[in-house]
Design a protein around this motif. Structure first.
Motif, PDB file in Angstrom:
ATOM      1  N   THR A   1      42.643  41.707  47.635  1.00 40.93           N
ATOM      2  CA  THR A   1      41.863  42.878  48.052  1.00 40.93           C
ATOM      3  C   THR A   1      42.783  44.082  48.210  1.00 40.93           C
TER       4      THR A   1
ATOM      5  N   ARG B   1      39.752  42.956  42.480  1.00 40.16           N
ATOM      6  CA  ARG B   1      38.447  42.554  43.024  1.00 40.16           C
ATOM      7  C   ARG B   1      38.022  41.142  42.588  1.00 40.16           C
TER       8      ARG B   1
ATOM      9  N   ALA C   1      40.082  38.606  44.396  1.00 39.31           N
ATOM     10  CA  ALA C   1      39.753  38.640  45.826  1.00 39.31           C
ATOM     11  C   ALA C   1      38.437  37.911  46.094  1.00 39.31           C
TER      12      ALA C   1
ATOM     13  N   HIS D   1      42.867  36.017  49.565  1.00 36.53           N
ATOM     14  CA  HIS D   1      41.748  36.966  49.503  1.00 36.53           C
ATOM     15  C   HIS D   1      42.215  38.359  49.936  1.00 36.53           C
TER      16      HIS D   1
END
Length: 178
Positions: free
Chosen positions: A92, A97, A100, A88
């Motif tokens: 990020t 996005r 993530a 994640h």
């Protein structure tokens, strides 16, 4: 993005400071068939998933994010919560996005007892750690990862297998911290 990158660097360094880190990486190297002398043996089914997570952390700190992602995905696919959270943060930090969010959703599915307060607390803690104790990889650990990267051919972009020497380096560093 920068905050996620800092948070990931702090977390990876903390994972590698675990007293069992070297043992897990060593078990991973042995199970993947490299005994450190260039002898390869067929891998067996029970891979050390903690070792895969930790090897990903080593690769991240050594500046090999794509290789780290490979090992974290392997560990996350086997249910390793830390690897899932690292993915994640990794995505990020890259501005990816959709990926993530996917890994954050996976993290929340695996850790239903952890709420937003936990995530905010983790972010605050890693921010404080970054400000007071910036993450760096030990030069000898970086040398081992670089040696592995150069050992493999250019047509193989991932640092594919940890070797026992890298676990030995982690053991040596842990002995000096004690």
């Amino acid at each position: 993005m920068t905050r996620a990158r800092r948070q990931l660097s702090v977390l990876t360094r903390l994972y590698l400071k675990d007293a069992q880190a070297a043992r897990h990486v060593e078990e991973l190297a042995v199970s993947l068939g490299d005994d450190g002398d260039g002898n390869r043996h067929p891998p067996f089914e029970d891979l050390d998933i903690d070792g895969a997570q930790l090897f990903g952390c080593m690769l991240h700190l050594a500046g090999h994010p794509q290789s780290a992602q490979f090992w974290w995905e392997l560990a996350a696919g086997a249910g390793h919560l830390g690897a899932t959270y690292c993915l994640h943060l990794h995505h990020t930090a890259q501005g990816a996005r959709t990926q993530a969010i996917h890994w954050l959703d996976q993290f929340r599915l695996q850790a239903i007892d952890l709420d937003e307060e936990f995530l905010l607390g983790t972010a605050r803690f890693t921010q404080w750690m970054h400000e007071h104790w910036p993450p760096t990889a030990h030069p000898s650990l970086l040398d081992e990862v670089l040696r592995l990267a150069l050992y493999h051919s250019d047509d193989q972009p991932l640092v594919c297998r940890p070797e026992r020497q890298i676990a030995d380096r982690l053991h040596h560093l842990a002995d000096h911290r004690a």
